[in-house]
Design a protein around this motif. Structure first.
Motif, PDB file in Angstrom:
ATOM      1  N   GLU A 348       0.734  -1.346  -0.190  1.00  0.00           N
ATOM      2  CA  GLU A 348       0.092  -0.058  -0.028  1.00  0.00           C
ATOM      3  C   GLU A 348       0.761   1.374   0.116  1.00  0.00           C
ATOM      4  O   GLU A 348       0.694   2.095  -0.790  1.00  0.00           O
ATOM      5  N   ARG A 349       1.990   1.344   0.974  1.00  0.00           N
ATOM      6  CA  ARG A 349       2.735   2.383   0.759  1.00  0.00           C
ATOM      7  C   ARG A 349       3.330   2.510  -0.416  1.00  0.00           C
ATOM      8  O   ARG A 349       3.659   3.719  -1.046  1.00  0.00           O
ATOM      9  N   GLU A 352       1.466   4.287  -3.119  1.00  0.00           N
ATOM     10  CA  GLU A 352       1.322   5.788  -3.026  1.00  0.00           C
ATOM     11  C   GLU A 352       2.650   6.371  -3.926  1.00  0.00           C
ATOM     12  O   GLU A 352       2.658   7.424  -4.396  1.00  0.00           O
ATOM     13  N   GLU A 355       2.516   6.153  -7.639  1.00  0.00           N
ATOM     14  CA  GLU A 355       1.567   7.027  -8.177  1.00  0.00           C
ATOM     15  C   GLU A 355       2.135   8.453  -8.178  1.00  0.00           C
ATOM     16  O   GLU A 355       1.530   9.291  -8.760  1.00  0.00           O
ATOM     17  N   ASN A 356       3.336   8.694  -7.304  1.00  0.00           N
ATOM     18  CA  ASN A 356       3.777  10.174  -7.055  1.00  0.00           C
ATOM     19  C   ASN A 356       5.456   9.866  -7.605  1.00  0.00           C
ATOM     20  O   ASN A 356       6.216  10.024  -6.462  1.00  0.00           O
TER      21      ASN A 356
END
Length: 391
Positions: A348-349, A352, A355-356
């Motif tokens: 999950e981390r 993030e 996506e960035n």
């Protein structure tokens, strides 16, 4: 770490998890060793860029904190390459040829042409990586101690050849004055006790006095240590080994988890895929039938339980396996719960950061600049010691 693809649990427990703890105890530098990757993978760099960014995201997902440590890419700090070149001028060829992993890796990688200077010189590049930051400690397992030892030898040889700077005594006297009257007098007395009487306690007290003095520059501190010991200035710092525990992390087939064996569980792998892999993982060969008692000490799944499960679960595994009151699938299911929870959180981390990418690039750009600030200063000292400061 060398960027060779997405990290797996062997990388995590073998080094990365330890790094995450160390970053809050020391001033830490962690870098993606892309130049080192070329020593054995120079013939195909197709995936190098994607592997580099994948590794950085794995680090961030696992818990490396750019606010607590410095993360960078090796080739983005060109001082690594320059110091490697300069150290090569004074490093005997025999030192590199006797590094244990040199012949071992040539034997293991017979399908590759490793008769290159880059492969022979990679331990010296590792030394440059360490010496550039005047590292006090290098976290390694037992198998890497030899690499730190050659680094110490290289630093010692460099200091011996180039450690006698011009006007050394005058600079020492100026540094002693910067200690202040009281500490300066104490330093001289401790130096006399050590040099005249061989008082080992005196040298330790003098080192403590220097370590605690905020008025000293790094260069002056090194001059005073050299003067204390009766040598010249110590330009390159001899690092100490920080031995770290390297737990056994078995792969799906029972051998050491390794990409080359195709037996890995990825750090951010899909939970459903991980669950399926666990179901096929090798267990104690003595348990042919569900009713056969087993021995957890002979089962790779038990090694993973030692990494993931609490004491109560471990006791349940030991008793249940030996009495055949639980089956291998029961054992694996209990292991899957904490493993999938941790992998899921990292996944999950990682998403993030995936996506960035601008954030990731920014973290590395900032880390590269911080690393270069330190590296430039060391290289300036090296240039000065070698007579290469042209003004």
């Amino acid at each position: 770490m060398r960027p060779t693809g997405q990290l797996h649990l062997g990388n995590y427990f073998g080094a990365l998890k330890n790094w995450i703890q160390l970053q809050y105890q020391y001033e830490c530098y962690f870098f993606v060793a892309d130049i080192h990757a070329l020593t054995t993978g120079y013939d195909d760099t197709t995936d190098l860029e994607s592997n580099v960014w994948s590794m950085v995201i794995d680090w961030l997902a696992a818990g490396l904190n750019p606010a607590a440590s410095t993360m960078f890419i090796q080739s983005r700090v060109p001082e690594h390459s320059e110091l490697h070149l300069l150290l090569s001028m004074v490093t005997p060829l025999g030192w590199l040829e006797r590094v244990p992993t040199y012949k071992d890796q040539q034997e293991q990688l017979k399908h590759k042409d490793l008769a290159t200077y880059g492969f022979l010189g990679y331990p010296l590049l590792q030394s440059a990586d360490i010496l550039l930051y005047k590292a006090a400690r290098v976290p390694v397992g037992e198998d890497q101690v030899a690499h730190v030892e050659i680094t110490r030898e290289v630093a010692r040889r460099f200091n011996h050849v180039f450690g006698h700077e011009r006007d050394f005594e005058a600079k020492v006297e100026k540094a002693i004055k910067s200690l202040g009257s009281r500490n300066g007098t104490r330093y001289k007395e401790l130096r006399r006790l050590y040099q005249e009487q061989g008082d080992e306690a005196a040298i330790e007290q003098a080192r403590t006095l220097l370590d605690g003095n905020v008025r000293l520059t790094v260069a002056d501190r090194e001059r005073l240590i050299g003067y204390l010991e009766g040598t010249g200035r110590s330009i390159l710092v001899e690092p100490e080994v920080l031995l770290t525990a390297t737990p056994k992390v078995p792969g799906l087939d029972g051998r050491k988890m390794s990409k080359s064996y195709g037996n890995t569980i990825g750090l951010r792998e899909d939970p459903d895929v991980v669950a399926k892999k666990l179901k096929t993982m090798q267990t104690d060969p003595a348990r042919v039938r569900r009713t056969d008692p087993g021995n957890p000490d002979k089962c790779p799944v038990w090694d993973l339980h030692k990494l993931y499960s609490d004491a109560q679960t471990q006791a349940w595994v030991q008793a249940g396996c030996r009495s055949a009151s639980i089956g291998c699938l029961d054992c694996k299911q209990r292991l899957a719960e904490p493993m999938l929870a941790e992998i899921g959180a990292m996944r999950e981390r990682g998403r993030e950061f995936e996506e960035n990418r601008d954030l990731v690039r920014g973290i590395i750009a900032e880390g590269c600049e911080k690393a270069r600030e330190v590296a430039r200063q060391t290289l300036e000292d090296v240039h000065q010691a070698m007579g290469m400061n042209y003004r």
